[in-house]
Motif scaffolding. Structure first.
Motif, PDB file in Angstrom:
ATOM      1  N   MET A 209      46.386  36.762  35.729  1.00 34.41           N
ATOM      2  CA  MET A 209      45.654  37.933  36.200  1.00 34.41           C
ATOM      3  C   MET A 209      45.815  38.095  37.704  1.00 34.41           C
ATOM      4  O   MET A 209      46.006  39.206  38.210  1.00 34.41           O
ATOM      5  CB  MET A 209      44.177  37.796  35.820  1.00 34.41           C
ATOM      6  CG  MET A 209      43.351  39.051  35.973  1.00 34.41           C
ATOM      7  SD  MET A 209      41.708  38.784  35.227  1.00 34.41           S
ATOM      8  CE  MET A 209      40.855  40.242  35.819  1.00 34.41           C
TER       9      MET A 209
ATOM     10  N   ARG B 135      37.460  40.111  40.548  1.00 33.41           N
ATOM     11  CA  ARG B 135      37.274  39.629  39.183  1.00 33.41           C
ATOM     12  C   ARG B 135      37.870  38.237  39.008  1.00 33.41           C
ATOM     13  O   ARG B 135      37.288  37.390  38.316  1.00 33.41           O
ATOM     14  CB  ARG B 135      37.936  40.593  38.182  1.00 33.41           C
ATOM     15  CG  ARG B 135      37.383  41.991  38.108  1.00 33.41           C
ATOM     16  CD  ARG B 135      35.977  42.083  37.514  1.00 33.41           C
ATOM     17  NE  ARG B 135      34.949  41.880  38.510  1.00 33.41           N
ATOM     18  CZ  ARG B 135      34.495  42.836  39.323  1.00 33.41           C
ATOM     19  NH1 ARG B 135      34.980  44.053  39.249  1.00 33.41           N
ATOM     20  NH2 ARG B 135      33.551  42.570  40.195  1.00 33.41           N
TER      21      ARG B 135
ATOM     22  N   HIS C 128      35.995  34.977  37.710  1.00 35.95           N
ATOM     23  CA  HIS C 128      36.487  34.223  36.549  1.00 35.95           C
ATOM     24  C   HIS C 128      36.668  32.750  36.901  1.00 35.95           C
ATOM     25  O   HIS C 128      36.390  31.870  36.083  1.00 35.95           O
ATOM     26  CB  HIS C 128      37.808  34.816  36.059  1.00 35.95           C
ATOM     27  CG  HIS C 128      37.636  36.051  35.235  1.00 35.95           C
ATOM     28  ND1 HIS C 128      38.636  36.565  34.444  1.00 35.95           N
ATOM     29  CD2 HIS C 128      36.578  36.890  35.067  1.00 35.95           C
ATOM     30  CE1 HIS C 128      38.216  37.665  33.833  1.00 35.95           C
ATOM     31  NE2 HIS C 128      36.965  37.883  34.212  1.00 35.95           N
TER      32      HIS C 128
ATOM     33  N   THR D  11      40.620  43.602  41.275  1.00 38.75           N
ATOM     34  CA  THR D  11      41.139  42.506  40.460  1.00 38.75           C
ATOM     35  C   THR D  11      40.947  41.165  41.153  1.00 38.75           C
ATOM     36  O   THR D  11      40.585  40.169  40.519  1.00 38.75           O
ATOM     37  CB  THR D  11      42.628  42.728  40.143  1.00 38.75           C
ATOM     38  OG1 THR D  11      42.783  43.957  39.433  1.00 38.75           O
ATOM     39  CG2 THR D  11      43.176  41.591  39.285  1.00 38.75           C
TER      40      THR D  11
ATOM     41  N   ASP E  70      41.915  40.236  31.089  1.00 37.34           N
ATOM     42  CA  ASP E  70      40.456  40.219  31.228  1.00 37.34           C
ATOM     43  C   ASP E  70      39.808  40.128  29.849  1.00 37.34           C
ATOM     44  O   ASP E  70      38.899  39.312  29.613  1.00 37.34           O
ATOM     45  CB  ASP E  70      40.016  41.484  31.959  1.00 37.34           C
ATOM     46  CG  ASP E  70      38.590  41.406  32.483  1.00 37.34           C
ATOM     47  OD1 ASP E  70      37.965  40.345  32.372  1.00 37.34           O
ATOM     48  OD2 ASP E  70      38.116  42.422  33.024  1.00 37.34           O
TER      49      ASP E  70
END
Length: 229
Positions: free
Chosen positions: A123, A185, A189, A182, A137
């Motif tokens: 990712m 995120r 994560h 991103t 995701d």
């Protein structure tokens, strides 16, 4: 209705991405709706002034992200828009997935941890690719659900992701925010992954709650859908 699809496309690295995002915006504006068949690949290629192979890649990408449904015999339908108030959808996921990740922190095994690590790294590497980021995701959250060993929980998370894939505000926020969103995120994560690696249910729940707090902020900042004139 004037189409200003290029207004919020965040510099995709490939032509098919730009075309797919412009098509996605038209879907969100109701120009292409679930009650009628999407124009053919040839017609769309003419409308967007691109080659048919480029148009085909864009259509396949939108099928993968759940925005289009392939018809038997050829062509595509627009996926039905399961309208959800973004705040309610985020609150629901925050509650459900906070408890899911707490269970996963106890049940998860080393192979699942490795898969989550690989997804997170991918990712980060593909942060400019809207479609790939969405796929990874989704896989990340589904892997956590599957780690609970409860099929009903996995189906619930899958259902919530189907709603997300056709949520105009959610898709718009990711497109507008681009790589910057991103990166945020990915950071979230990694925090979730760290707590799973430690087997700490309380930390896992906190990390998941923080993740969805971040998603809410992203949608508030970037998620307004322009309707055109």
């Amino acid at each position: 209705m004037r189409d200003t699809g290029a207004d919020f496309i965040s510099a995709p690295t490939r032509l098919y991405q730009s075309v797919g995002l412009a098509l996605l915006q038209r879907i969100h504006r109701g120009i292409y709706s679930p009650d009628r068949r999407l124009p053919s690949e040839r017609v769309l290629a003419d409308q967007f002034k691109v080659s048919r192979p480029v148009m085909r890649e864009a259509l396949i990408a939108l099928e993968v992200t759940g925005n289009l449904i392939a018809r038997q015999g050829g062509g595509y339908d627009v996926a039905r828009q399961e309208r959800a108030v973004p705040g309610e959808w985020i609150e629901g996921r925050r509650i459900f997935e906070g408890e899911i990740v707490a269970i996963a922190a106890i049940e998860i095994d080393a192979r699942q941890i490795k898969r989550l690590e690989a997804m997170t790294s991918e990712m980060e590497a593909d942060k400019e690719d809207y479609y790939r980021v969405n796929v990874l995701d989704r896989q990340f959250h589904l892997e956590i659900a599957q780690a609970t060993g409860n099929a009903a929980i996995s189906r619930l998370v899958e259902r919530l992701w189907r709603i997300r894939s056709v949520c105009a505000e959610c898709c718009t926020a990711q497109i507008r925010g681009g790589a910057r969103v991103t990166e945020t995120r990915v950071h979230e994560h990694r925090a979730i992954l760290g707590s799973l690696r430690e087997g700490d249910p309380l930390a896992a729940r906190r990390a998941m709650h923080s993740h969805f707090d971040g998603v809410a902020l992203t949608i508030a900042e970037y998620g307004a859908v322009a309707l055109g004139d």
